[in-house]
Design a protein around this motif. Structure first.
Motif, PDB file in Angstrom:
ATOM      1  N   LEU A 100       0.821  -1.210   0.000  1.00 51.32           N
ATOM      2  CA  LEU A 100       0.000   0.000   0.000  1.00 51.32           C
ATOM      3  C   LEU A 100       0.852   1.256   0.000  1.00 51.32           C
ATOM      4  O   LEU A 100       0.519   2.240  -0.670  1.00 51.32           O
ATOM      5  N   THR A 130      -2.195   7.148  -1.616  1.00 48.20           N
ATOM      6  CA  THR A 130      -3.139   8.077  -0.975  1.00 48.20           C
ATOM      7  C   THR A 130      -4.411   8.292  -1.777  1.00 48.20           C
ATOM      8  O   THR A 130      -5.388   8.819  -1.253  1.00 48.20           O
ATOM      9  N   PHE A 187      -3.237   1.460   7.424  1.00 52.35           N
ATOM     10  CA  PHE A 187      -4.059   2.206   6.461  1.00 52.35           C
ATOM     11  C   PHE A 187      -3.954   3.717   6.680  1.00 52.35           C
ATOM     12  O   PHE A 187      -4.792   4.467   6.180  1.00 52.35           O
ATOM     13  N   LEU A 236      -4.134   6.119   3.642  1.00 55.36           N
ATOM     14  CA  LEU A 236      -5.255   5.987   2.704  1.00 55.36           C
ATOM     15  C   LEU A 236      -6.378   6.936   3.120  1.00 55.36           C
ATOM     16  O   LEU A 236      -7.454   6.528   3.561  1.00 55.36           O
ATOM     17  N   LEU A 292      -9.956   6.519   1.424  1.00 58.31           N
ATOM     18  CA  LEU A 292     -10.562   5.191   1.442  1.00 58.31           C
ATOM     19  C   LEU A 292     -12.025   5.263   1.871  1.00 58.31           C
ATOM     20  O   LEU A 292     -12.357   5.771   2.940  1.00 58.31           O
ATOM     21  N   ASN A 311      -8.975   6.970   8.773  1.00 57.90           N
ATOM     22  CA  ASN A 311      -9.778   6.820   7.548  1.00 57.90           C
ATOM     23  C   ASN A 311     -11.141   7.471   7.745  1.00 57.90           C
ATOM     24  O   ASN A 311     -12.158   6.800   7.923  1.00 57.90           O
TER      25      ASN A 311
END
Length: 680
Positions: free
Chosen positions: A151, A155, A175, A178, A181, A201
């Protein structure tokens, strides 16, 4: 002239040349199917990305090939590519510069590959992408470390699929980058711990954690989440943070197939509409009284909830612990241990439209105390221990929207007289496996052991399987327009006259194990599905050929054959037929060949249908050789004709020989039996 000498030789060599010439000597066929800006190259046994496609393609599908490496120059020819799918290949490595020229790539599908092998180099390649929105890395044998590398700094990703991997634990950094997401699929991993993995997130709306090993979900505070699927885990507690002032956006929460003992601690403010809690061990404990049993406590204490709140002591069960269920539309509590509803529990759900309570331990259903709302559309309380249903006229008028009502498999022997006639929109009722009869006369008491169905005018589907019904009055269904009527498992039922009012409307009729014999079906012109199994029928009902049946259940009778003309007529209309459990004659199975040849007909139990031959041996009809019938039956007559004269001749010759050798045997035998001394 010299060429003429070679002509015969050329004519002889030409066929041999055609056979021996390799396939690759011919012009290659197109390996991909092109549709506008999409190239479909699925299942073409490719070992690399084709290099001969149009440079303008925007989508490239390469499913089910043999590609092992995505090289640096694999995609260089396709700068306009937006979607690339390499699912179900043998991909182990993506070289670091593979996406260097893919400036508009938004969707990647690498499902069912082996990216765990070269995850370091593949991660470096993925980090080149700045426009990627959808990434599928499912079933790649990835653990949490590999996922973190792959990953990297993606972004821009909005949809991420990591299902079917070997992830065990999620930390708060995995995560963290991200930021965009919105959808994350983590089902079918080995997750047992989530440590603030989704803290950053803030746009995450759909989260799938199903089929993992999570022991609990405490301190739930993802206020922006709309759908959470945590089914099929080991969860025994679900606790949302109670000190959050913001309204949770959660609409669907699936906690089915877990180990919940208590109703989940839902957010105090939410938009929850769908709550699935089936197949847990959930119950309510408000009735426990520690004054009678000092060893039983009705309080539970929670300590150190992620350091966000002080220790919590909760009284079981106070209404405020259920959280906000005012928006709930669907509540699924099937397969739990619920014996009753706490006071005011149902009343807190004014919009509830579907309540599924099958396979629980409810002993009574009281519409007066529960106060169901007028929004209730479906109520399923089947497979409980109900022995009492209570409802006033006002309660029943409130339930004017109730359409599907399932009370099957309980212990009911009495019902309120006005229960069903007062539910004006009722379309389907299931009372199977209760001791409830059909009324001969209209009941006069408030409770009755039977139901008068004539006044339930809008009813379309009625299921009365195994209700110990012996006789149904001729006028039982007058004025009704039933489409489905299930009366199976009522042995000795006399029903033919009472169904005359339903000839034009009935589409499904269940008469299995009712001991019917000479039933005339010719008037049921709308009938599409018929169950007459377990009735000891020895003759196929001839009236069935006159109606256009789609489904027919003939299991567990004593049929020896189905006449050829009737089989031919049925085969043109039937789509499904059930036939096991009969004593078919192996030498009269033309009907089976007729059914088998009809492509639109599904013989549901085809491989299990058995027959009996002349010597009472059992065979499977599908594998029986019909030619054996001629060997078994036709010569037998001639064997008998020849055997009898031989036996007679043998006996005669034996007698003659005996008299020749011992001539006085016959004389002595006659004297012994016929000549007796005279008594004085």
């Amino acid at each position: 002239m010299p060429l003429r000498g070679f002509t015969p030789l050329l004519l002889w060599i030409l066929p041999v040349w055609r056979v021996l010439t390799p396939v690759n000597a011919h012009p290659p066929l197109s390996r991909c199917h092109l549709m506008q800006n999409t190239a479909v190259c699925n299942d073409r046994r490719l070992s690399s990305v084709p290099a001969d496609l149009s440079q303008n393609i925007e989508e490239l599908q390469l499913h089910q090939n043999h590609i092992t490496t995505l090289t640096d120059d694999s995609l260089r020819r396709y700068p306009a590519l937006r979607t690339l799918s390499l699912a179900c290949n043998e991909l182990t490595t993506i070289q670091s510069a593979a996406f260097r020229d893919s400036h508009v790539l938004t969707s990647l599908n690498f499902a069912n590959n082996s990216l765990s092998v070269g995850f370091h180099e593949s991660g470096a390649a993925l980090n080149e992408l700045r426009t990627l929105q959808s990434l599928d890395l499912s079933e790649n044998k990835l653990d949490e470390e590999m996922v973190g590398v792959l990953l990297g700094n993606l972004t821009s990703v909005e949809r991420l699929n990591l299902s079917g991997n070997v992830i065990q634990r999620l930390d708060e950094d995995i995560f963290r980058r991200l930021h965009r997401l919105t959808e994350l699929d983590l089902q079918r991993n080995f997750l047992f711990e989530i440590d603030n993995a989704f803290h950053g997130n803030h746009k995450l709306q759909r989260l799938n954690l199903a089929f993992n090993s999570l022991p609990c979900l405490t301190d739930f505070h993802l206020t922006q989440l709309q759908v959470l699927n945590a089914s099929n885990n080991l969860i025994d507690w679900f606790i949302s943070r109670q000190d959050v002032n913001e309204t949770f956006q959660l609409e669907t929460l699936d906690l089915s197939h877990n180990n919940l003992l208590f109703f989940p601690f839902l957010p105090t403010r939410s938009h929850l509409q769908n709550l699935y809690l089936s197949d847990n061990r959930l119950s309510f404990y408000e009735h426990l009284d520690n004054s009678t049993n000092p060893n039983i406590t009705t309080t539970v204490e929670f300590y150190n909830l992620k350091n966000y709140a002080a220790n919590v002591t909760a009284q079981l069960w106070q209404e405020d612990l259920h959280g906000d269920v005012s928006s709930l539309l669907i509540l699924d509590l099937r397969g739990n241990h619920v014996t009753y509803f706490p006071q005011g529990f149902i009343q807190k759900m004014p919009l509830l439209s579907r309540l599924k309570m099958s396979v629980n331990c409810l002993e009574k259903l009281n519409f007066t105390s529960e106060r169901f709302s007028g929004s209730l559309y479906e109520l399923d309380v089947s497979r409980n221990e109900l022995n009492h249903v209570q409802a006033s006229d006002d309660d029943l008028r409130t339930l004017g929207n109730l359409t599907y009502f399932n009370l099957s498999q309980n212990n009911l022997s009495f019902l309120p007289t006005r229960l069903f006639p007062s539910l004006l929109n009722l379309r389907s009722v299931d009372l199977s496996y209760n001791d409830i009869d059909v009324c001969v006369e209209e009941p006069v008491n408030n409770f009755s052991r039977c139901v008068d169905w004539k006044h339930v005018r809008n009813l379309k589907q009625l299921y009365l399987k195994s209700c110990n019904i012996k006789n149904i009055p001729n006028s039982a269904f007058s004025g009704m327009s039933l489409t489905h009527l299930e009366l199976s498992e009522n042995p000795g039922l006399n029903v033919e006259q009472s169904l005359q009012t339903l000839w034009t409307t009935l589409q499904h009729l269940g008469l299995g194990n009712t001991k019917i014999q000479n039933f005339d079906f010719s008037e049921f012109q709308s009938l599409k599905s018929l169950n007459i199994s377990s009735n000891s029928l020895s003759q196929f009902p001839t009236s069935l050929r006159q109606i256009g049946l789609k489904s027919l259940d003939l299991r567990d009778n004593v049929l020896s054959t189905i006449p050829a003309d009737q089989a031919g007529a049925l085969a043109t209309t039937l789509t499904t037929v059930y036939l096991t459990g009969n004593s078919f004659n192996c030498c009269q199975t033309e009907w089976f060949r007729t059914f088998e040849k009809q492509e639109t007909l599904n013989i549901a139990d085809k491989s299990d249908i058995k027959c009996v031959d002349f010597f009472r041996r059992t065979h499977f009809v599908e594998r029986f050789d019909p030619s054996l019938c001629f060997v078994q039956t036709e010569p037998l007559f001639w064997y008998i004709v020849l055997f009898v004269p031989v036996c007679v001749s043998f006996v005669g010759i034996s007698v003659i020989l005996l008299l020749t050798v011992k001539p006085k045997v016959l004389e002595n035998s006659i004297k012994k039996k016929c000549l007796k001394p005279t008594p004085y």
